[in-house]
Design a protein around this motif. Sequence first.
Motif, mmCIF file in Angstrom:
data_model
loop_
_atom_site.group_PDB
_atom_site.id
_atom_site.type_symbol
_atom_site.label_atom_id
_atom_site.label_comp_id
_atom_site.label_asym_id
_atom_site.label_seq_id
_atom_site.Cartn_x
_atom_site.Cartn_y
_atom_site.Cartn_z
ATOM 1 N N MET A 121 -40.994 26.152 31.693
ATOM 2 C CA MET A 121 -39.642 26.618 31.992
ATOM 3 C C MET A 121 -38.756 25.432 32.340
ATOM 4 N N SER A 122 -39.280 24.550 33.174
ATOM 5 C CA SER A 122 -38.458 23.425 33.586
ATOM 6 C C SER A 122 -38.164 22.517 32.406
ATOM 7 N N GLU A 123 -39.139 22.368 31.521
ATOM 8 C CA GLU A 123 -38.913 21.545 30.333
ATOM 9 C C GLU A 123 -37.813 22.167 29.468
ATOM 10 N N ILE A 124 -37.879 23.494 29.333
ATOM 11 C CA ILE A 124 -36.878 24.179 28.517
ATOM 12 C C ILE A 124 -35.490 23.993 29.120
ATOM 13 N N SER A 125 -35.415 24.154 30.461
ATOM 14 C CA SER A 125 -34.126 24.000 31.121
ATOM 15 C C SER A 125 -33.572 22.601 30.896
ATOM 16 N N ILE A 126 -34.451 21.631 30.999
ATOM 17 C CA ILE A 126 -34.018 20.246 30.796
ATOM 18 C C ILE A 126 -33.519 20.039 29.372
ATOM 19 N N THR A 127 -34.310 20.566 28.426
ATOM 20 C CA THR A 127 -33.914 20.424 27.027
ATOM 21 C C THR A 127 -32.571 21.092 26.771
ATOM 22 N N ASN A 128 -32.400 22.259 27.381
ATOM 23 C CA ASN A 128 -31.148 22.994 27.198
ATOM 24 C C ASN A 128 -29.962 22.199 27.762
ATOM 25 N N SER A 129 -30.161 21.621 28.947
ATOM 26 C CA SER A 129 -29.087 20.808 29.521
ATOM 27 C C SER A 129 -28.777 19.624 28.620
ATOM 28 N N ARG A 130 -29.833 19.108 28.029
ATOM 29 C CA ARG A 130 -29.674 17.955 27.135
ATOM 30 C C ARG A 130 -28.799 18.342 25.937
ATOM 31 N N ILE A 131 -29.053 19.523 25.392
ATOM 32 C CA ILE A 131 -28.241 19.998 24.268
ATOM 33 C C ILE A 131 -26.781 20.031 24.690
ATOM 34 N N LEU A 132 -26.559 20.550 25.902
ATOM 35 C CA LEU A 132 -25.195 20.682 26.391
ATOM 36 C C LEU A 132 -24.507 19.318 26.470
ATOM 37 N N THR A 133 -25.219 18.325 26.951
ATOM 38 C CA THR A 133 -24.613 17.000 27.025
ATOM 39 C C THR A 133 -24.378 16.421 25.638
ATOM 40 N N LEU A 134 -25.249 16.770 24.686
ATOM 41 C CA LEU A 134 -25.094 16.266 23.325
ATOM 42 C C LEU A 134 -23.877 16.881 22.639
ATOM 43 N N ILE A 135 -23.645 18.163 22.902
ATOM 44 C CA ILE A 135 -22.511 18.838 22.276
ATOM 45 C C ILE A 135 -21.199 18.251 22.790
ATOM 46 N N ASP A 136 -21.211 18.030 24.127
ATOM 47 C CA ASP A 136 -20.056 17.397 24.733
ATOM 48 C C ASP A 136 -18.795 18.251 24.639
#
Lengths: 121, 89, 743
Positions: C380-395
Amino acid sequence: MSKKILVVDDASLIRHVAAKALKEAGFEAVLASNGQEGLNVLEQHEIDFIFSDINMPIMSGMEMVRRVRKNDKYRFIPIVMLTTETKMELQNEAKELGVKAWLVKPFNKDKFLLVLSKILG
Amino acid sequence: MILDNLTALTIYEVETLQDIFILALKEQENILLDMAKIDKIDIVGIQLLLSMVSTVKASQKTIKLINVKDTVLQQIKISNTQIALGLDV
Amino acid sequence: MTEELEIFLEDCDDQLQMMEDALVDMQSNGASESTIGTIFRAVHTIKGSAGMFGFDDIVTFAHTGENLFDSIRQGDVGVCEEMISLFLLCKDHMEVLINLLTEDKELSAAQKEVGHNLIQRLEGYLPRAQIKEENIEDIPSTIVIEAAKWHISIRFHKDFFTTGMSINSVFKFFNKVGKVLKIQPIIYNIPSIEDINPLHPYIGFEVCLLADLSKSEVEDIFEFIQEDVDLYIFLCDDSDEYNTLVSIRKEPELKNELINAKFIDEDTLIEPELIIPTVEEKEEIVLNQKEEEIVLNQKEEEIVLNQKEEEEEEIVLNQKEEEEEIVLNQKEEEEEIVLNQKEEEEIVLNKKEESSEPKKKAVSSLRVDSSKIDILINYMSEISITNSRILTLIDDEGSEIGETVIHMKQLLEFVSDGIMDMRMVKVGDSFNKFRRIVSDTAKKIGKDVDFVISGEDTELDKTVVERISDPLLHMLRNSIDHGVELPEDRVACGKPAQGRVDLRAYQDSGTIVIEIEDNGKGLDRDRILAKAIENGSVKKNNNLSDSEIYKLIFSAGLSTAETVSAISGRGVGMDVVKRNIEDLRGSVEIESTIGQGSKITIRLPLTLAVIDGFLLQVGDTKYIIPLENIKECIELTTIEQESLNGNEFINVRGEVLPLLDIRLLLGENKSITERQNIVIVYFGKKIVGLLVDELLGEHQTVIKSLGIVFDQLSGISGASVLGSGEIALIFDVARLIELRNEG
């Protein structure tokens, strides 16, 4: 009527100690020095209980147990294996033959007597 | 019924005895089990007797163990099964 | 001389020769695994054979040698030259002992002395614990075991009869070691004569045995048949255990059988349905306890939870895994599903009859290995991190994809909340287990204690509950042993004869507080201080406050009890207690008033895995402060910053707070940003201002352990991976406050 115990071991030292302990505890001891002798004893006496070594010349303890378990006359005799080392493969083989009690050698007389009373009451 | 051919009621005899018992259950209404010749019993034999006693009772018949030798009774008492076997002691 | 003795002597000669060769080899080439092994075996063999003859002198002597060599073999003790020469002397002495046997002579006084000296020298090399253990073995007569009434429940595995072993022998042996008070044959499982396999055991026994034996000694009676018996052994006076017994045996008739045979009163036995939450194994979590748990299986009182048997098999199967299980109770209408996490899934479907009364409802439960939940949390924590990462990538959070990711983030939070919730258990079950121990302890030392538990419904992470249990027990024992006075002493002080110990749990601003309070004599400030000065942990001229002095009881080696009792320890307990609590990111405090009692307050985090954090920057590094510890943030103006320079305190609205400069503490570079901020953090009642650079905002943080390498890093409790992939370190606020106060 005292119970008859068969002790099978090629080491005379073990037989000596066991016989002494058995007599002291009021049991009748019958001794054999290998598996074949053990089977002969079983034919002649009504044995209540067997202690047997594993590594013996002529016939091993394991082979003797196998034959005991196949013989309708005494297939349910309780058996305790005497052993110096606890090898798992041997134990598993014995378990399949319905022998699940082990006594690790060397043991002293007191330990031997304790085992007897736990098993024979 | 007298257990003619048997002198012991142990693990070596239970399989034979089971057949005898099943037959007796079919043929007899009220069973008297004469234990006069039995001088050895073990827990396996006791368990079979217990099974027999409860089966008989469930089928509205009666069973009674008679002439139980002292040595046998002693063994039965160690496991405290005398009451369940309907032995007056 | 008998033939046997001759064999023995010959054998000894050989063994001694091997031993000497190995020792000489050791002297010139150093110790190797093979030489150590040879010597160990030689000593072992001599000891064993001598034991068969009852040659006690040789056995005792060889035994000490064997112990030492065993420690060497295990790597607990290193070999030095001195030791080798000592062993050569020992070998000589053994030779003397054996030669005496040949000549049939007694040991002379001088020879006895030599042997005694050698044993002492050997023991000098033994690790301490082992000598202690040996001593206990040597003087069994001084350990008095009270006669205990044991209940032994016996069932057999199907091979039992055919191994030829006899249960009657065991019963006879019972009478040798104690007194059999009751034997109840369990016969309701025996099939009818047509159906029975006469060679299989169906019978069972419930036995009550009075004997001076410990539980393991009772188990030991079954040494030679243990493979084929299924035992459940407990003390007869523990009525809870009878409930457990009934539930694990899964025999509907057992309850009445136990009552009829007068093992227990009817009142003592709870209805099996209600057993589930109270007698739940420690390893299990029961969720949804708020809802009434009524398992009603109409005609049968079969309990499908608590399948002890299966559990045991399971444990054998998953030995490597943690032996934990979680029972999830979900309220569903129709079915009861029990999933056992072993190779085969077992599904029991109990169809609810349509005609049944509306009140009855079946609870559906799912049993899951708790390590699986841990894995889930990690992912779950990995998924959350990955999801946040997507958000930063989209910008671009406003775009459609950005919104989707944000929505996803919310959903993920629900899921992870749900998972975390599975780990939560009520503390009540664990607390209630203390009741008996408390009353036993009090009874044993003649004290009258009213033990009051409150806040049983407070929920806490399962791991925390488990790990806090032992420390709590220790502190409870302390309260009873050292806190509460004897009834006569209490009366003499004008207090009621019965003392009182409270165990409370409640939630307080994101932490769980557990309090142990007694109305006993309180801590003796002067004695603690004297003791601490005596053992050197405190200097003579100190300005310690009362609370600082009380805190000393948590330091190692401090026990002020005049007589060291068996109940509470020798000053080895409280420091361990404190460390255990700190390992859980908790804290412990103690208040005390002489003559009126003491109160220990433990604060624990709600859960171990996830915290709400506040992200900030100091120098080049990002840090996280648990939100629950933050009181407020203050932005400093440039002027304030300058006036603050070097100051160790700050005045916030008239209140003077100690200040901790994180940059200085952790050796960070000077920040690029001009502005500095102060984050005021608190833990318990202590407040400190942390001087940091930039505040970055709230952040849901999954704690990752830093591992042993960073264990020494004071003030940091873990790390978290940010959405950007960067690492942020998590502050251990309790420790930071301590660091500040230590200066």
